[in-house]
Scaffold this motif. Structure first.
Motif, mmCIF file in Angstrom:
data_model
loop_
_atom_site.group_PDB
_atom_site.id
_atom_site.type_symbol
_atom_site.label_atom_id
_atom_site.label_comp_id
_atom_site.label_asym_id
_atom_site.label_seq_id
_atom_site.Cartn_x
_atom_site.Cartn_y
_atom_site.Cartn_z
ATOM 1 N N HIS A 102 -6.084 0.061 6.519
ATOM 2 C CA HIS A 102 -6.151 0.983 7.198
ATOM 3 C C HIS A 102 -7.515 0.337 8.657
ATOM 4 N N HIS B 209 0.428 -1.141 -0.174
ATOM 5 C CA HIS B 209 -0.102 0.209 -0.294
ATOM 6 C C HIS B 209 0.668 0.993 -0.160
ATOM 7 N N LYS C 243 -0.360 3.474 -6.184
ATOM 8 C CA LYS C 243 -1.952 3.808 -6.287
ATOM 9 C C LYS C 243 -1.839 5.106 -7.239
ATOM 10 N N HIS D 90 -9.588 1.649 0.752
ATOM 11 C CA HIS D 90 -9.112 2.386 1.572
ATOM 12 C C HIS D 90 -10.823 2.221 2.861
ATOM 13 N N ASN E 121 2.365 2.461 3.514
ATOM 14 C CA ASN E 121 0.855 3.813 2.988
ATOM 15 C C ASN E 121 1.421 5.204 2.892
ATOM 16 N N HIS F 65 1.154 5.306 -2.108
ATOM 17 C CA HIS F 65 0.831 6.341 -2.469
ATOM 18 C C HIS F 65 1.762 6.701 -3.616
HETATM 19 ZN ZN LIG Z 1 -3.292 5.039 1.392
#
Ligand SMILES: [Zn+2]
Ligand SMILES: N=CN[C@@H](CCC(=O)O)C(=O)O
Length: 401
Positions: free
Chosen positions: A242, A64, A128, A219, A304, A66
């Protein structure tokens, strides 16, 4: 070309039998693991690497991130540390900075972050989209992401951009945006949360993306109880991430999704992905990793990495936090950050649909993604928090650190 890595004090395989070998060795042939066992029994190889009594783990699988964005959100972080709470709206700040950057600038930024993650032992990484938020910008982001990440996830449903009408925006996400992005992505995700997308909108996005052939991720349950986990399990998502605020029924649904799991030969359930670095940065209660494991849920730990809630790719730090503050054992935390991440990406066994080797565990035939610690055991990750314990890294059999 074969390589023997020997004199390994502790080999934490994270394989099907959860084996931890002492005084072990590994043989790598090309990109694959060819042999593991006791150092005294090791076959000859073209080259020898002496681990000098260190611990060897699978490379981290960060399921996960970004990764691709421009700008940072230091001011928002400072406000949060002064007592403000996190809200989805900050995503818009990064959207503006990301749209203003050229593809080349975004690629350079992402490559630098990917290199940092690799230096910290991350050998496989998902990333992502979600900071473009228009068909044109999401497609560009997906193209860049595909050049730098191992797995690409379409996150057009990250935030309704300012000025857009929510249902019209969802129409765009499930229509032209999905058509433009899906050739570059294997997965789709939605931020199912207050301030982002409600249950009906999330369902619409996920169902359309599944119909287009993308695997699903969600998410969910980050800022309060909600529909994310329920929806993820119902729609057969590979992971829900999460998971800070869970009802008992959410935990049961996640556990039940694994009831028929047979080691990857049949269908998988929904992995619960904990993001401890994000939880500390947003001051949310830590995801209940212990409770999830005790209930029989498969758990992953991921960084994350993003500019709003978790500006770090340090998986060592995430694992340390999971042990010190979430009540996981070292073996459980390392498993969640290796095998768990691979499971969340459907890469934990054999050769997957597109012929890629399994990652996230040290087993014969799997990709030789290896993380040698500058310590005699993995326990040192928690025992010596914050120390630079990554000593060497092999990615697909090539030493990169
Ligand atoms: Zn995220
Ligand atoms: N929660 C939603 N998305 C990101 C944060 C994105 C942002 O704030 O820029 C996350 O996973 O924490």
């Amino acid at each position: 070309m074969s390589l023997l890595i020997t004199n390994i004090a502790e080999l934490m395989t994270q394989d099907g039998e959860h084996r931890v070998l002492k005084n072990a060795a590994v043989v790598v042939e090309g990109e694959r693991i060819a042999w593991i066992g006791q150092a005294d029994d090791a076959p000859a190889a073209d080259e020898v690497y002496d681990a000098e009594g260190r611990a060897l783990l699978p490379g981290w699988v960060d399921s996960h991130t970004h990764l691709v964005f421009a700008g940072d959100r230091t001011a928002e972080f400072e406000a949060r540390m002064a007592g403000e709470s996190y809200s989805a709206g900050g995503i818009g700040v990064t959207m503006n900075a990301t749209r203003a950057a050229s593809d080349e600038e975004l690629l350079d930024l992402a490559r630098a972050r990917r290199a940092e993650a690799l230096r910290g032992g991350t050998t496989y990484l998902e990333a992502k989209t979600g900071y473009g938020l228009s068909t044109e910008h999401e497609e560009a982001l997906a193209r860049v992401t595909a050049q730098v990440a191992d797995e690409v996830t379409f996150l057009g449903a990250h935030l309704v951009p300012k000025g857009a009408e929510p249902d019209a925006y969802v129409d765009e996400v499930v229509g032209p945006m999905l058509t433009a992005v899906s050739p570059h992505a294997r997965w789709a995700d939605v931020f199912c949360e207050r301030g982002a997308f409600d249950e009906a909108q999330s369902r619409r996005v996920l169902e359309a993306c599944a119909a287009a052939g993308l695997g699903l991720r969600v998410h969910g349950n980050q800022l309060g109880p909600g529909a994310g986990v329920r929806l993820a399990v119902e729609l057969g998502a590979a992971s829900v991430d999460h998971v800070n605020h869970l009802e008992d029924s959410d935990v049961t649904a996640l556990a039940d999704s694994w009831a028929a799991y047979d080691g990857g030969r049949g269908p998988r359930g929904t992995v619960a992905t904990c993001l401890p670095a994000c939880d500390l940065s947003t001051r949310e209660p830590l995801a209940p990793g212990r409770r999830l494991l005790d209930a029989g849920v498969q758990v992953a730990i991921a960084s994350n990495l993003n500019p709003g809630t978790s500006y770090t790719s340090a998986m060592n730090y995430c694992v340390t936090t999971a042990v010190l503050q979430m009540g996981l054992s070292v073996h459980e935390a390392v498993r969640a950050a290796t095998f768990g991440g691979a499971l969340a990406l459907h890469r934990e066994v054999g050769e997957d649909v597109d012929g890629r080797r399994a990652v996230g565990s040290i087993a014969v035939g799997h990709r030789a993604d290896l993380h040698l610690l500058n310590a005699p055991s993995a326990t040192h990750l928690a025992y010596r928090p914050g120390m630079p314990l990554t000593h060497a890294v092999w990615q697909a059999g090539v030493q990169v650190v």
